[in-house]
Design an enzyme around this catalytic site. Structure first.
Site, short mmCIF file in Angstrom:
data_model
loop_
_atom_site.label_atom_id
_atom_site.label_comp_id
_atom_site.label_asym_id
_atom_site.label_seq_id
_atom_site.Cartn_x
_atom_site.Cartn_y
_atom_site.Cartn_z
CB ILE A 58 -1.06 0.02 1.14
CG1 ILE A 58 -0.41 0.20 2.51
CG2 ILE A 58 -1.92 -1.22 1.11
CD1 ILE A 58 -1.43 0.59 3.60
CG PHE A 102 7.91 3.03 14.87
CD1 PHE A 102 9.25 2.78 14.62
CD2 PHE A 102 7.15 3.67 13.89
CE1 PHE A 102 9.83 3.17 13.41
CE2 PHE A 102 7.72 4.04 12.68
CZ PHE A 102 9.07 3.79 12.45
CD GLN A 155 8.84 5.96 16.84
OE1 GLN A 155 7.68 5.79 17.18
NE2 GLN A 155 9.86 5.61 17.62
CE1 TYR A 201 -1.31 1.49 14.75
CE2 TYR A 201 -2.47 2.02 16.79
CZ TYR A 201 -2.33 1.24 15.66
OH TYR A 201 -3.21 0.20 15.43
CB VAL A 213 -1.58 11.49 14.69
CG1 VAL A 213 -1.88 12.43 13.52
CG2 VAL A 213 -1.45 12.29 15.99
P1 NAP Z 1 0.50 -7.30 12.13
O1 NAP Z 1 0.38 -8.65 12.68
O2 NAP Z 1 1.77 -6.53 12.30
O3 NAP Z 1 0.10 -7.36 10.58
C1 NAP Z 1 0.15 -6.21 9.79
C2 NAP Z 1 -0.04 -6.60 8.36
O4 NAP Z 1 0.02 -5.41 7.55
C3 NAP Z 1 1.08 -7.53 7.85
O5 NAP Z 1 0.54 -8.44 6.94
C4 NAP Z 1 2.01 -6.56 7.16
O6 NAP Z 1 2.82 -7.16 6.17
C5 NAP Z 1 0.99 -5.64 6.54
N1 NAP Z 1 1.58 -4.39 6.05
C6 NAP Z 1 2.31 -3.48 6.69
N2 NAP Z 1 2.71 -2.52 5.86
C7 NAP Z 1 2.19 -2.82 4.63
C8 NAP Z 1 2.25 -2.24 3.36
N3 NAP Z 1 2.93 -1.11 3.13
N4 NAP Z 1 1.59 -2.81 2.34
C9 NAP Z 1 0.90 -3.95 2.53
N5 NAP Z 1 0.84 -4.59 3.71
C10 NAP Z 1 1.48 -4.02 4.75
O7 NAP Z 1 -0.63 -6.33 12.75
P2 NAP Z 1 -2.14 -6.63 13.18
O8 NAP Z 1 -2.18 -6.54 14.65
O9 NAP Z 1 -2.69 -7.81 12.50
O10 NAP Z 1 -2.83 -5.31 12.63
C11 NAP Z 1 -3.76 -5.30 11.55
C12 NAP Z 1 -4.51 -3.96 11.60
O11 NAP Z 1 -5.23 -3.87 12.83
C13 NAP Z 1 -3.60 -2.74 11.54
O12 NAP Z 1 -4.19 -1.73 10.77
C14 NAP Z 1 -3.53 -2.30 13.01
O13 NAP Z 1 -3.20 -0.95 13.14
C15 NAP Z 1 -4.93 -2.63 13.47
N6 NAP Z 1 -5.08 -2.79 14.92
C16 NAP Z 1 -4.46 -3.82 15.57
C17 NAP Z 1 -4.66 -3.96 16.94
C18 NAP Z 1 -4.03 -5.08 17.72
O14 NAP Z 1 -4.22 -5.14 18.96
N7 NAP Z 1 -3.31 -6.00 17.10
C19 NAP Z 1 -5.49 -3.06 17.63
C20 NAP Z 1 -6.11 -2.03 16.93
C21 NAP Z 1 -5.92 -1.92 15.56
P3 NAP Z 1 4.32 -7.70 6.48
O15 NAP Z 1 4.18 -9.07 7.05
O16 NAP Z 1 4.94 -7.65 5.13
O17 NAP Z 1 4.94 -6.73 7.45
#
Ligand code: NAP
Length: 276
Positions: free
Chosen positions: A63, A94, A105, A193, A195
Site C-alpha cells: 500500500i 513502532f 516515526q 500511531y 494520529v
Molecule cells: P500485524 O500482525 O503486524 O500485521 C500487519 C499486516 O500489515 C502484515 O501483513 C504486514 O505485512 C501488513 N503491512 C504493513 N505494511 C504494509 C504495506 N505497506 N503494504 C501492505 N501490507 C502491509 O498487525 P495486526 O495486529 O494484524 O494489525 C492489523 C490492523 O489492525 C492494523 O491496521 C492495526 O493498526 C490494526 N489494529 C491492531 C490492533 C491489535 O491489537 N493487534 C489493535 C487495533 C488496531 P508484512 O508481514 O509484510 O509486514
C-alpha cells in the site's frame, strides 16, 4: 470477465488480516484475495489456508507503492469488472521502546497507515460495485488520541464538513510539526500511531459522506472499526483477543447483508457503533 463476487483484504499474510481472509473464505460467496507486500509471505499464507481446506487467491499489494496499488486495480477491473468487498487492514506501529526519532516515526507511520490506505481507496473506490462493503481498520487509539488533541483540532476532526483535502493537510502538518519539534505546542498528542488512526477514522467519515452525495442509489456501506487488542506481531502476546476474535467486527462489517442500510460512516468496536 468473471461475474463472481470478489473480496480483497490488505496486509493479510499474517495477524488480523489473515484471520479476516480465513473467515471470509468460509463465509463470503465469492473469490477472496489475500494480499501481501511480499509475494513469498503471501503465498506461504495462502498455502497455510489451503492445508485447512480453504481457498484464498493471492495478489501482491504494497500500500506504500502506487504502482502496486494500480496493478491490483487493473487486475480487478479486467478480471471481475469491479470489487465487492474491500478491507483496508494493512498497518504498522513502532514498538513503544523503539528509539527511532519521533519525527521519523511520524512520517513512516503516517505514510502507510494514512496515506497508503487513502491511496488504496482513491484507486479502488471507482471499482466498488453497488452493495459493496468497505471496512477501514482503525483503532480505539484513534479515540484516545483525539482526546489528547487541542480543542481546536478535536473540533476539526469531529467536523461533519471537513474535506479530504483538509484532512490531508492536517496529517501533513502533523508530520511537519514533529520535524520542527513543535507538535505538542501545536496541539497534537504524542502518538504517531494514534494520529495516523485519527486520520483513518476521519477519512472513513468523509468517504461515507461522499458516497452519500455521489452514489446514494448504490447502497454501498463503509465503516471504520477497531478489532480490539489482539495477539499479533504488532500488539504482542499479552493481548486478550485471538486474531479470530479480532477479525469478528471487520468481518461483520464486510458481510453486512444487502438489505442493511447501516451502519455507514461509523466507527465500531465489538460490532457496536462508538461515539466519535
Ligand atoms: P500485524 O500482525 O503486524 O500485521 C500487519 C499486516 O500489515 C502484515 O501483513 C504486514 O505485512 C501488513 N503491512 C504493513 N505494511 C504494509 C504495506 N505497506 N503494504 C501492505 N501490507 C502491509 O498487525 P495486526 O495486529 O494484524 O494489525 C492489523 C490492523 O489492525 C492494523 O491496521 C492495526 O493498526 C490494526 N489494529 C491492531 C490492533 C491489535 O491489537 N493487534 C489493535 C487495533 C488496531 P508484512 O508481514 O509484510 O509486514
Amino acid at each position: 470477465m468473471s461475474n463472481v463476487p470478489v473480496a480483497v483484504v490488505t496486509g493479510s499474510n499474517k495477524g488480523i488480516g489473515f484471520a479476516i481472509v480465513q473467515a471470509l473464505c468460509k463465509q463470503f460467496p465469492g473469490d477472496v484475495y489475500l494480499t501481501a507486500r511480499d509475494p513469498g509471505r503471501g503465498q506461504d499464507a495462502v498455502a497455510k489456508l489451503q492445508k485447512e481446506g480453504l481457498r484464498a487467491l493471492f495478489h501482491q499489494l504494497d500500500i506504500d507503492d502506487l504502482q502496486s496499488i494500480r496493478a491490483l486495480r487493473d487486475f480487478l477491473k479486467e478480471k471481475y469488472g469491479g470489487l465487492n468487498v474491500l478491507v483496508n487492514n494493512a498497518g504498522i506501529a513502532f514498538k513503544v521502546h523503539d528509539t527511532t526519532p519521533f519525527a521519523v516515526q511520524a512520517e513512516v507511520t503516517l505514510k502507510t497507515n494514512f496515506f497508503g490506505t487513502r491511496n488504496v481507496c482513491t484507486e479502488l473506490f471507482p471499482l466498488v460495485k453497488p452493495y459493496g462493503r468497505v471496512v477501514n481498520v482503525s483503532s480505539m487509539v484513534s479515540s484516545s488520541a483525539l482526546q489528547g488533541c487541542s480543542q481546536e483540532l478535536q473540533q476539526k476532526f469531529r467536523s461533519s464538513t471537513i474535506t479530504e483535502d483538509e484532512l490531508v493537510e492536517l496529517m501533513n502538518k502533523f508530520v511537519e510539526d514533529t520535524k520542527k519539534g513543535v507538535h505538542e505546542k501545536e496541539g497534537w498528542p504524542n502518538t504517531a500511531y494514534g494520529v495516523s488512526k485519527i486520520g483513518v477514522t476521519v477519512l472513513s467519515r468523509i468517504q461515507a459522506r461522499m458516497l452519500n452525495e455521489t452514489r446514494k442509489g448504490d447502497h454501498i456501506l463503509l465503516n471504520a472499526c477497531c478489532p480490539g487488542w489482539v495477539r499479533t506481531d504488532m500488539a504482542g502476546p499479552k493481548a486478550p483477543k485471538s486474531p479470530d476474535e479480532g477479525a469478528e467486527t471487520p468481518v461483520y462489517l464486510a458481510l453486512l447483508p444487502s438489505d442493511a442500510d447501516g451502519p455507514h460512516g461509523q466507527f465500531l468496536s465489538n460490532k457496536t457503533v462508538r461515539t466519535w
